[in-house]
Design a protein around this motif. Structure first.
Motif, PDB file in Angstrom:
ATOM      1  N   MET A 153       7.235  -3.732  -5.109  1.00 13.62           N
ATOM      2  CA  MET A 153       6.797  -2.374  -4.813  1.00 13.62           C
ATOM      3  C   MET A 153       6.481  -1.629  -6.087  1.00 13.62           C
ATOM      4  N   GLY A 154       5.461  -2.139  -6.795  1.00 15.45           N
ATOM      5  CA  GLY A 154       5.085  -1.517  -8.063  1.00 15.45           C
ATOM      6  C   GLY A 154       4.392  -0.191  -7.834  1.00 15.45           C
ATOM      7  N   ALA A 155       4.061   0.471  -8.936  1.00 14.25           N
ATOM      8  CA  ALA A 155       3.431   1.781  -8.807  1.00 14.25           C
ATOM      9  C   ALA A 155       1.954   1.635  -8.443  1.00 14.25           C
ATOM     10  N   SER A 156       1.319   0.504  -8.854  1.00 14.70           N
ATOM     11  CA  SER A 156      -0.105   0.359  -8.568  1.00 14.70           C
ATOM     12  C   SER A 156      -0.287  -0.180  -7.164  1.00 14.70           C
ATOM     13  N   ASP A 157      -1.283   0.313  -6.469  1.00 11.51           N
ATOM     14  CA  ASP A 157      -1.420  -0.025  -5.058  1.00 11.51           C
ATOM     15  C   ASP A 157      -2.451  -1.114  -4.788  1.00 11.51           C
ATOM     16  N   ALA A 158      -3.561  -1.096  -5.532  1.00 13.15           N
ATOM     17  CA  ALA A 158      -4.727  -1.833  -5.085  1.00 13.15           C
ATOM     18  C   ALA A 158      -5.046  -3.154  -5.790  1.00 13.15           C
ATOM     19  N   PRO A 159      -4.552  -3.417  -7.007  1.00 14.07           N
ATOM     20  CA  PRO A 159      -5.125  -4.503  -7.811  1.00 14.07           C
ATOM     21  C   PRO A 159      -5.139  -5.852  -7.121  1.00 14.07           C
ATOM     22  N   ILE A 160      -4.146  -6.131  -6.294  1.00 14.67           N
ATOM     23  CA  ILE A 160      -4.085  -7.451  -5.669  1.00 14.67           C
ATOM     24  C   ILE A 160      -5.318  -7.681  -4.797  1.00 14.67           C
ATOM     25  N   VAL A 161      -5.654  -6.672  -4.045  1.00 11.34           N
ATOM     26  CA  VAL A 161      -6.805  -6.775  -3.159  1.00 11.34           C
ATOM     27  C   VAL A 161      -8.067  -6.973  -3.977  1.00 11.34           C
ATOM     28  N   GLU A 162      -8.165  -6.268  -5.085  1.00 12.62           N
ATOM     29  CA  GLU A 162      -9.362  -6.376  -5.927  1.00 12.62           C
ATOM     30  C   GLU A 162      -9.522  -7.799  -6.448  1.00 12.62           C
TER      31      GLU A 162
ATOM     32  N   ALA B 106       5.311 -10.518  -0.791  1.00 10.69           N
ATOM     33  CA  ALA B 106       4.659 -11.514   0.054  1.00 10.69           C
ATOM     34  C   ALA B 106       3.540 -10.879   0.868  1.00 10.69           C
ATOM     35  N   GLY B 107       3.826  -9.708   1.441  1.00  9.03           N
ATOM     36  CA  GLY B 107       2.830  -9.003   2.235  1.00  9.03           C
ATOM     37  C   GLY B 107       1.624  -8.634   1.398  1.00  9.03           C
ATOM     38  N   LEU B 108       1.886  -8.104   0.206  1.00  9.35           N
ATOM     39  CA  LEU B 108       0.781  -7.696  -0.666  1.00  9.35           C
ATOM     40  C   LEU B 108      -0.040  -8.911  -1.092  1.00  9.35           C
ATOM     41  N   ALA B 109       0.662 -10.029  -1.365  1.00 10.19           N
ATOM     42  CA  ALA B 109      -0.029 -11.225  -1.815  1.00 10.19           C
ATOM     43  C   ALA B 109      -0.951 -11.786  -0.737  1.00 10.19           C
ATOM     44  N   LEU B 110      -0.619 -11.521   0.516  1.00 11.21           N
ATOM     45  CA  LEU B 110      -1.480 -11.966   1.616  1.00 11.21           C
ATOM     46  C   LEU B 110      -2.691 -11.060   1.778  1.00 11.21           C
ATOM     47  N   GLY B 111      -2.757 -10.025   0.949  1.00 10.71           N
ATOM     48  CA  GLY B 111      -3.916  -9.149   1.007  1.00 10.71           C
ATOM     49  C   GLY B 111      -3.746  -7.948   1.908  1.00 10.71           C
ATOM     50  N   LEU B 112      -2.533  -7.763   2.424  1.00  6.24           N
ATOM     51  CA  LEU B 112      -2.294  -6.581   3.256  1.00  6.24           C
ATOM     52  C   LEU B 112      -2.299  -5.330   2.384  1.00  6.24           C
ATOM     53  N   ALA B 113      -2.808  -4.246   2.951  1.00  5.10           N
ATOM     54  CA  ALA B 113      -2.744  -2.986   2.223  1.00  5.10           C
ATOM     55  C   ALA B 113      -1.293  -2.525   2.169  1.00  5.10           C
ATOM     56  N   ARG B 114      -1.020  -1.720   1.156  1.00  2.35           N
ATOM     57  CA  ARG B 114       0.349  -1.254   0.925  1.00  2.35           C
ATOM     58  C   ARG B 114       0.932  -0.564   2.163  1.00  2.35           C
TER      59      ARG B 114
ATOM     60  N   ARG C 259       4.332  -2.617   8.781  1.00  2.00           N
ATOM     61  CA  ARG C 259       4.426  -3.850   9.564  1.00  2.00           C
ATOM     62  C   ARG C 259       5.510  -4.788   9.062  1.00  2.00           C
ATOM     63  N   VAL C 260       5.900  -4.646   7.797  1.00  2.00           N
ATOM     64  CA  VAL C 260       6.901  -5.565   7.260  1.00  2.00           C
ATOM     65  C   VAL C 260       8.213  -4.845   6.928  1.00  2.00           C
ATOM     66  N   VAL C 261       8.119  -3.811   6.106  1.00  2.00           N
ATOM     67  CA  VAL C 261       9.346  -3.186   5.601  1.00  2.00           C
ATOM     68  C   VAL C 261      10.107  -2.456   6.710  1.00  2.00           C
ATOM     69  N   VAL C 262       9.411  -1.577   7.434  1.00  2.00           N
ATOM     70  CA  VAL C 262      10.095  -0.791   8.463  1.00  2.00           C
ATOM     71  C   VAL C 262      10.654  -1.674   9.578  1.00  2.00           C
ATOM     72  N   PRO C 263       9.887  -2.660  10.095  1.00  2.00           N
ATOM     73  CA  PRO C 263      10.478  -3.528  11.120  1.00  2.00           C
ATOM     74  C   PRO C 263      11.688  -4.310  10.607  1.00  2.00           C
ATOM     75  N   THR C 264      11.644  -4.758   9.349  1.00  2.00           N
ATOM     76  CA  THR C 264      12.798  -5.484   8.809  1.00  2.00           C
ATOM     77  C   THR C 264      14.034  -4.602   8.827  1.00  2.00           C
ATOM     78  N   ALA C 265      13.812  -3.318   8.507  1.00  2.00           N
ATOM     79  CA  ALA C 265      14.942  -2.394   8.466  1.00  2.00           C
ATOM     80  C   ALA C 265      15.214  -1.792   9.834  1.00  2.00           C
ATOM     81  N   GLY C 266      14.514  -2.298  10.850  1.00  2.00           N
ATOM     82  CA  GLY C 266      14.526  -1.676  12.174  1.00  2.00           C
ATOM     83  C   GLY C 266      15.875  -1.263  12.705  1.00  2.00           C
ATOM     84  N   SER C 267      16.834  -2.209  12.779  1.00  2.00           N
ATOM     85  CA  SER C 267      18.090  -1.836  13.412  1.00  2.00           C
ATOM     86  C   SER C 267      18.850  -0.843  12.552  1.00  2.00           C
ATOM     87  N   GLY C 268      18.645  -0.916  11.233  1.00  2.00           N
ATOM     88  CA  GLY C 268      19.287   0.061  10.348  1.00  2.00           C
ATOM     89  C   GLY C 268      18.750   1.457  10.596  1.00  2.00           C
ATOM     90  N   ILE C 269      17.438   1.544  10.797  1.00  2.00           N
ATOM     91  CA  ILE C 269      16.838   2.848  11.071  1.00  2.00           C
ATOM     92  C   ILE C 269      17.318   3.382  12.407  1.00  2.00           C
TER      93      ILE C 269
END
Lengths: 350, 291
Positions: free
Chosen positions: A1-10, B179-187, B193-203
């Motif tokens: 959860m770094g500060a930069s949001d987009a670079p991976i997609v780019e 992992a989510g970011l590496a798959l190309g998902l937007a932050r 879709r990943v963080v909040v559901p994982t923490a679901g029962s805690g929330i």
């Protein structure tokens, strides 16, 4: 959860359109969370602003006499608003609560963190949490029908006959102005408050005690300390400012507690030395008179001014407490305070 | 963790020191007993006096006039349900989004400031929340109402949910986010879709605790919902609530109402405890799963 949001997609070489959409989505979502988060800050600003808008009127009318005046009379034509009886009652009940609750809470924190182990410790911890979950009005109901009669008949006469004869503190524990012990009084209110704040002081106390480094404890033990000496030499000195912080949080809570206090404090305007007399507190007078006061009048404005004073003091203590607890943690570990999961959980239940 | 008990028995420890150590142990246990004695007494009286007041009428009828025995507080149950429903609808989105901001985007001074404000807002005196919402909502609407009460509770529940959500989201391992970011998902999709559901029962646990806290509040509701002797289902009109009813009846000179107050206390206490205990059990499980 770094500060930069987009670079991976780019780097992935996604089509420009999709990249743009992702950026927009991120910006919108981040913006939304940020707006809501700042909304929380705005809530505080708004609260103080709204209360101050009407709350300045009694100060304009009476000046400082609003704070030191002893006469509170909402009857039209003879209106006079001096808040000293409420300020006095609030300070006295909260002081009683702190004096009674802090030693117990510190002992409890040491019990749970240093002494008790296993299932018994678990049970005690769960029960203390349950104490925090009891609604204020249930404390009040129990206070009115169980604690107050017990106080009137047994505990207060006993204290008057024993502690009441001791010089200096004696006058605090004498029969009330009508010569007996009947009726609600500030002492009973203080005792109920003490019970109510023990869990929160304990929770912060445990948080503080748990930040004392293991090395220190082991060093003390290695020198041949008993457990008591280890606590006295290693744990307590490092926790001192944190424990003060925990007490302040408890004090802030006690000052603002309303319903349970309103039910047992007696709701009378006098200022007396003996704690067995009825009194009145700031939250209690707001609860009792707010709905009767006409919206435009000085009476309502005076109650809003009291609410303003109350939130200012309560939040000041909360802020001081947080700073002290954090500093105590930083002193020991050189880092920020650990996540206060235990505390956050209890805050929910408190 | 630390075998302190063994140390005490070592031959080098003098009698005086050993006695002092024992006294310390006894002292802290005594603190535990002193703190839990009122809990036991409160439970005993609420259960003893409250159970006697419970019957079908208690949950289905409106209060009888003084002098007519029986009756119930159904309007208070309906009112509490309505107020809490609205309070949840308002406070949960606000609390979750603020918690997400602090946990996922919260860096630097600005976030630190927001976090600090959220922390001290936990100490807002509940009566002040009531007075504030009266000045803003009740005055604007021209009437006391369930909506005003739910907004007053939102003022109290928002910071609670914020702090709890942040703590829980921080327990979600960064690997999942990466992992989510590496798959190309937007932050934002990773968060939703990943963080909040994982923490679901805690929330869910956090929401239960905030509800338990809000449900028992009396002072803010007193200044905003006013109370009502009759069933009201209009969220824009004065509404009753269980804690309010207990407060009114505890101070009533009419003895028959005292029983209704105890009945209200046992139902309120039972609801709050079920929520707190379930939340505790759930969060225990959640912690075990994460670690």
């Amino acid at each position: 959860m770094g500060a930069s949001d987009a670079p991976i997609v780019e780097k992935a070489g996604a089509p420009a359109r999709r990249r743009g959409r992702t950026r927009v989505g991120d910006a919108v979502f981040k913006g939304m969370t940020r707006i809501v988060a700042f909304g929380l800050v705005m809530l505080l600003v708004l609260m103080i602003g709204v209360l101050a808008a009407d709350g300045v009127r009694p100060f304009r009318e009476f000046g400082w006499r609003f704070l030191i005046g002893r006469n509170w009379n909402p009857v039209a034509g003879r209106q006079s608003f001096g808040a000293l009886p409420f300020i006095y009652g609030t300070v006295v009940t909260s002081t009683i609560a702190i004096v009674l609750a802090v030693p117990v809470a510190v002992g409890l924190a040491l019990l749970l963190n240093e002494v008790a182990r296993g299932w018994l410790a678990n049970i005690v911890a769960v029960l203390v949490d349950l104490l925090a979950a009891i609604p204020s009005v249930v404390f009040g109901l129990w206070g009115v029908f169980v604690l107050q009669p017990a106080m009137d008949r047994t505990i207060e006469p006993f204290l008057a006959n024993t502690v009441g004869k001791v010089p200096l503190v004696g006058p605090l524990f004498r029969a009330n102005v009508s010569g007996g012990f009947q009726g609600g009084d500030v002492f009973t209110a203080g005792v109920i408050l003490a019970v109510m704040i023990v869990p929160i002081v304990t929770a912060v106390g445990r948080e503080v005690v748990s930040t004392v480094p293991r090395d220190l404890r082991e060093a003390a033990l290695a020198l041949g300390s008993t457990r008591f000496e280890m606590v006295r030499m290693a744990v307590l000195p490092y926790s001192r400012s944190g424990i003060v912080g925990a007490s302040m949080l408890g004090l802030g809570r006690a000052l603002g507690e309303t319903i349970a206090v309103a039910m047992v404090v007696g709701n009378s305007l006098g200022i007396h030395v003996s704690l067995f007399n009825g009194g009145y507190t700031i939250p209690a007078v707001i609860a009792n008179e707010f709905r009767e006061a006409s919206s435009e009048g000085l009476h309502k404005a005076s109650l809003l001014a009291l609410a303003l004073i109350l939130i200012a003091i309560a939040l000041m203590f909360a802020a001081l407490s947080r700073l002290l607890v954090r500093r105590s943690a930083a002193l020991v570990s050189g880092g920020p305070a650990p996540p206060a999961t235990e505390l956050a959980r209890l805050e929910g239940a408190a | 963790m630390i075998p302190a008990a063994g140390v005490v028995r070592s031959p080098g420890v003098s009698r005086a020191r050993r006695i002092r150590d024992r006294a310390f142990t006894a002292g802290v246990w005594a603190c535990g007993a002193i703190a839990l004695l009122p809990l036991m007494l409160i439970f005993a009286f609420v259960i003893g006096k409250g159970a006697a007041a419970l019957n079908l009428d208690f949950f289905t009828k409106e209060p009888n006039p003084p002098g007519v025995p029986g009756g119930g507080i159904v309007q208070a149950f309906i009112g509490t349900g309505m107020i809490m429903g609205l309070a949840i609808a308002f406070s949960v989105p606000l609390g979750l989004l603020t918690g997400i901001y602090l946990a996922e985007y919260g860096r630097g001074r600005t976030a630190g400031f927001v976090r600090f404000i959220a922390e001290i807002l936990l100490s807002t005196p509940s009566i002040v929340a009531g007075a504030f919402v009266w000045a803003v909502v009740v005055v604007a609407m021209g009437t006391f109402s369930a909506i005003a009460a739910s907004i007053a509770l939102t003022v109290l529940m928002w910071p609670i949910l914020t702090r709890a959500t942040e703590e829980i989201l921080r327990l979600v391992p960064d690997d999942l986010r990466e992992a989510g970011l590496a798959l190309g998902l937007a932050r934002w999709r990773v968060i939703l879709r990943v963080v909040v559901p994982t923490a679901g029962s805690g929330i869910f646990t956090a929401i239960m605790l905030a509800v338990a806290r809000g449900m028992g509040e009396t002072a803010p509701i007193l200044l905003t919902a006013l109370g009502n002797d009759f069933v009201n289902t209009n969220p824009g009109a004065p509404t009753d609530a269980v804690p309010l009813r207990i407060y009114f009846y505890a101070g009533s000179p009419v003895v028959q109402f005292h029983a209704l107050a105890w009945g209200g206390a046992i139902t309120l206490l039972a609801a709050v405890l079920v929520l707190s205990i379930t939340a505790r059990v759930l969060s225990h499980r959640q912690l075990k799963r994460v670690h």
